[in-house]
Enzyme design. Structure first.
Site, PDB file in Angstrom:
ATOM      1  N   ARG A 262      33.961  61.692  56.048  1.00 45.91           N
ATOM      2  CA  ARG A 262      33.317  61.594  55.012  1.00 45.91           C
ATOM      3  C   ARG A 262      31.949  62.443  55.286  1.00 45.91           C
ATOM      4  O   ARG A 262      31.153  62.731  54.361  1.00 45.91           O
ATOM      5  CB  ARG A 262      33.008  59.972  54.593  1.00 45.91           C
TER       6      ARG A 262
ATOM      7  N   LYS B  11      45.126  45.886  51.901  1.00 49.07           N
ATOM      8  CA  LYS B  11      44.496  45.231  50.238  1.00 49.07           C
ATOM      9  C   LYS B  11      45.501  45.012  49.330  1.00 49.07           C
ATOM     10  O   LYS B  11      45.632  45.526  48.445  1.00 49.07           O
ATOM     11  CB  LYS B  11      43.260  45.842  50.177  1.00 49.07           C
TER      12      LYS B  11
ATOM     13  N   GLY C 199      39.503  53.167  46.954  1.00 48.55           N
ATOM     14  CA  GLY C 199      39.441  52.566  45.982  1.00 48.55           C
ATOM     15  C   GLY C 199      39.213  52.976  44.599  1.00 48.55           C
ATOM     16  O   GLY C 199      39.732  52.906  43.625  1.00 48.55           O
TER      17      GLY C 199
ATOM     18  N   GLY D 258      40.307  55.084  53.146  1.00 51.67           N
ATOM     19  CA  GLY D 258      39.627  55.435  54.498  1.00 51.67           C
ATOM     20  C   GLY D 258      40.284  54.875  55.574  1.00 51.67           C
ATOM     21  O   GLY D 258      40.442  56.048  56.665  1.00 51.67           O
TER      22      GLY D 258
HETATM   23  P1  ADP Z   1      42.978  52.370  53.138  1.00 53.31           P
HETATM   24  O1  ADP Z   1      41.545  52.074  53.764  1.00 53.31           O
HETATM   25  O2  ADP Z   1      43.755  53.581  53.611  1.00 53.31           O
HETATM   26  O3  ADP Z   1      43.071  51.839  51.417  1.00 53.31           O
HETATM   27  P2  ADP Z   1      43.711  49.625  53.483  1.00 53.31           P
HETATM   28  O4  ADP Z   1      42.133  49.330  53.951  1.00 53.31           O
HETATM   29  O5  ADP Z   1      44.267  48.937  52.584  1.00 53.31           O
HETATM   30  O6  ADP Z   1      43.970  50.951  53.941  1.00 53.31           O
HETATM   31  O7  ADP Z   1      44.643  48.815  54.878  1.00 53.31           O
HETATM   32  C1  ADP Z   1      44.652  49.392  56.205  1.00 53.31           C
HETATM   33  C2  ADP Z   1      44.638  48.419  57.254  1.00 53.31           C
HETATM   34  O8  ADP Z   1      46.076  47.991  56.794  1.00 53.31           O
HETATM   35  C3  ADP Z   1      44.900  48.785  58.572  1.00 53.31           C
HETATM   36  O9  ADP Z   1      43.832  48.402  59.327  1.00 53.31           O
HETATM   37  C4  ADP Z   1      46.275  48.543  58.980  1.00 53.31           C
HETATM   38  O10 ADP Z   1      46.155  47.704  60.276  1.00 53.31           O
HETATM   39  C5  ADP Z   1      46.607  47.374  58.037  1.00 53.31           C
HETATM   40  N1  ADP Z   1      47.956  46.974  57.955  1.00 53.31           N
HETATM   41  C6  ADP Z   1      48.945  47.839  57.706  1.00 53.31           C
HETATM   42  N2  ADP Z   1      49.972  47.095  57.655  1.00 53.31           N
HETATM   43  C7  ADP Z   1      49.922  45.969  57.807  1.00 53.31           C
HETATM   44  C8  ADP Z   1      50.640  44.774  57.983  1.00 53.31           C
HETATM   45  N3  ADP Z   1      51.959  44.790  57.900  1.00 53.31           N
HETATM   46  N4  ADP Z   1      50.199  43.648  58.256  1.00 53.31           N
HETATM   47  C9  ADP Z   1      48.690  43.536  58.370  1.00 53.31           C
HETATM   48  N5  ADP Z   1      47.959  44.625  58.358  1.00 53.31           N
HETATM   49  C10 ADP Z   1      48.422  45.928  58.174  1.00 53.31           C
HETATM   50 MG    MG Z   2      40.610  50.401  54.029  1.00 51.91          MG
END
Ligand code: ADP
Ligand code: MG
Length: 416
Positions: free
Chosen positions: A43, A215, A397, A373
């Site tokens: 970023r 999320k 988001g 992110g």
């Molecule tokens: P992004 O930032 O790409 O939008 P999120 O913030 O929604 O993604 O999610 C990222 C997190 O999701 C990572 O830190 C990862 O460890 C977690 N994650 C992925 N799969 C699982 C799972 N099965 N159980 C718990 N956490 C998970």
């Molecule tokens: Mg995230």
């Protein structure tokens, strides 16, 4: 009315003018050492071009940004210092950091900026008014921010929104300030919107969307809209367990949002008979605990509770057969949008699904977009290069809300 562009601002002349730029410097930090370091500077790099253009044109640049979620008061853990230091390392221009947001130090440093100088204000969220739901509170903070762009010689300030990752927020630095100064759209926001337009207007088909991450409820909402657009929705990460539970499967102790099960059931019903198809994993890497060194095995996705760890089994990644199936869909796609890691990639033992999906994106001939992110950080920490992807979005988001078809306050404020 289309938003005014950075080009228009620069050609109007910015030499000596104070320009407030909302940038997205919300980077992940590693706090384990003696001082925090930036673990993914994507970023910061993406914010550079606009700052550089303004500095080159002789503007006095005041950067507003946030980091993490401090509780509306100064908290050293959330200081922008490491981000500003990284910016200073990358930038050919000088970078100063104010000790506060709109306090005495910020005012004094803003007032003594040289032409072409760049000042970064401390974390906007150190002030509770930045994110306040109260229009009056946010407005008062926006007045103070705009006041930083007032000069004794009466040069008119300007505002540039380049923080794509924050355009879905009705925050003072994104929304309210745009009505207080002549407002312009930064190049990063423009680029991100162009990519999202391509995805929503005329994606080449097959159009494959891969969703994961943690999320769950944030991300379920986008599915509603994507069901009418994508050809395949591949589901992994933490949200997959709400899907498996909606199908009546035992998910052990995996991440689950029970109050979303009905919503997911509705999605599953709506999709049968439509042109869109959900692709769910058939195998899952389950562990005995949420830990890097937890015992683990591959279990059938419909019976995690019958794995070696019984009711305490936690699904931490999609299994190898599922990852390969996802990869095949991705390789034969013409357009791919990916948001959210397939598993807890931070633990090497549970990074395989994310790695396989990322590799498939680099192999497909289609146009690929990575959003989120953690997803962006994942592809970089797993050793992929930015240019192996069509576009790595700075906004998770924000891009999801755009794809949901929602109105984004930061864009509305610019007249987009
Ligand atoms: P992004 O930032 O790409 O939008 P999120 O913030 O929604 O993604 O999610 C990222 C997190 O999701 C990572 O830190 C990862 O460890 C977690 N994650 C992925 N799969 C699982 C799972 N099965 N159980 C718990 N956490 C998970
Ligand atoms: Mg995230």
């Amino acid at each position: 009315m289309a938003a005014q562009t950075l080009e228009q601002l620069i050609s109007a002349g910015v030499k000596g003018r104070p320009v407030l730029v909302r940038s997205d410097l919300n980077v992940p930090l590693d706090d384990s050492g003696s001082s925090p370091t930036v673990t993914d500077d994507g970023r910061i790099r993406a914010s550079m071009p606009v700052l550089q253009k303004l500095s080159d044109a002789g503007a006095r640049v005041i950067v507003m940004a946030h980091l993490g979620r401090p509780k509306g008061e100064p908290d050293p853990q959330y200081s922008l210092r490491p981000a500003a230091a990284r910016l200073a390392e990358l930038a050919p221009f000088g970078v100063e950091l104010a000790a506060d947001v709109t306090g005495a130090d910020a005012r004094s440093k803003a007032g003594s900026l040289d032409d072409g100088g760049v000042l970064v204000l401390e974390n906007l969220r150190f002030d509770p008014r930045e994110t306040s739901k109260d229009d009056g509170e946010r407005g008062a903070f926006a007045d103070e921010l705009a006041g930083l762009a007032a000069t004794p010689d009466g040069q008119q300030g300007a505002y540039v929104d380049d923080a794509f990752g924050a355009v879905h927020r009705k925050h003072a630095s994104v929304y309210d300030i745009a009505s207080r100064l002549p407002a312009y759209q930064g190049d990063l926001v423009r680029t991100e919107l162009d990519v999202l337009d391509t995805l929503t207007r005329s994606p080449d088909r097959p159009y494959v969307v891969v969703l994961g991450g943690s999320k769950v409820s944030d991300k379920l909402a986008v599915i509603d809209n994507l069901m009418g657009q994508a050809d395949y929705l591949l589901i992994g990460g933490g949200m997959v367990f709400t899907f498996l539970a909606a199908l009546g499967h035992d998910v052990g102790s995996s991440l689950l949002e029970e109050d979303q099960i009905d919503t997911v059931k509705r999605y599953l019903d709506a999709v049968s008979g439509s042109d869109c198809e959900f692709v769910l994993p058939t195998d899952i890497a389950v562990a005995s605990a949420f830990a890097a060194d937890a015992e683990h095995e591959i279990a059938a996705a419909d019976s995690l509770g019958q794995s070696a760890f019984g009711a305490s089994a936690i699904g931490l990644d999609i299994g190898p057969a599922s990852a390969e199936n996802f990869a095949e869909h991705i390789r034969s796609a013409r357009t791919v949008f990916w948001n959210g890691p397939m598993g807890v990639f931070e633990f090497e033992a549970f990074a395989a699904g994310t790695r396989t999906v990322a590799s498939a994106l680099t192999e497909t001939k289609g146009f690929t977009v990575v959003g989120g992110g953690d997803s962006a950080a994942a592809v970089r920490t797993l050793g992929f290069d930015d240019n192996q992807f069509g576009h790595i979005s700075t906004g998770g988001g924000a891009s999801l809300e755009f794809l949901e078809g929602k109105e984004l306050p930061g864009l509305t404020a610019l007249g987009e």
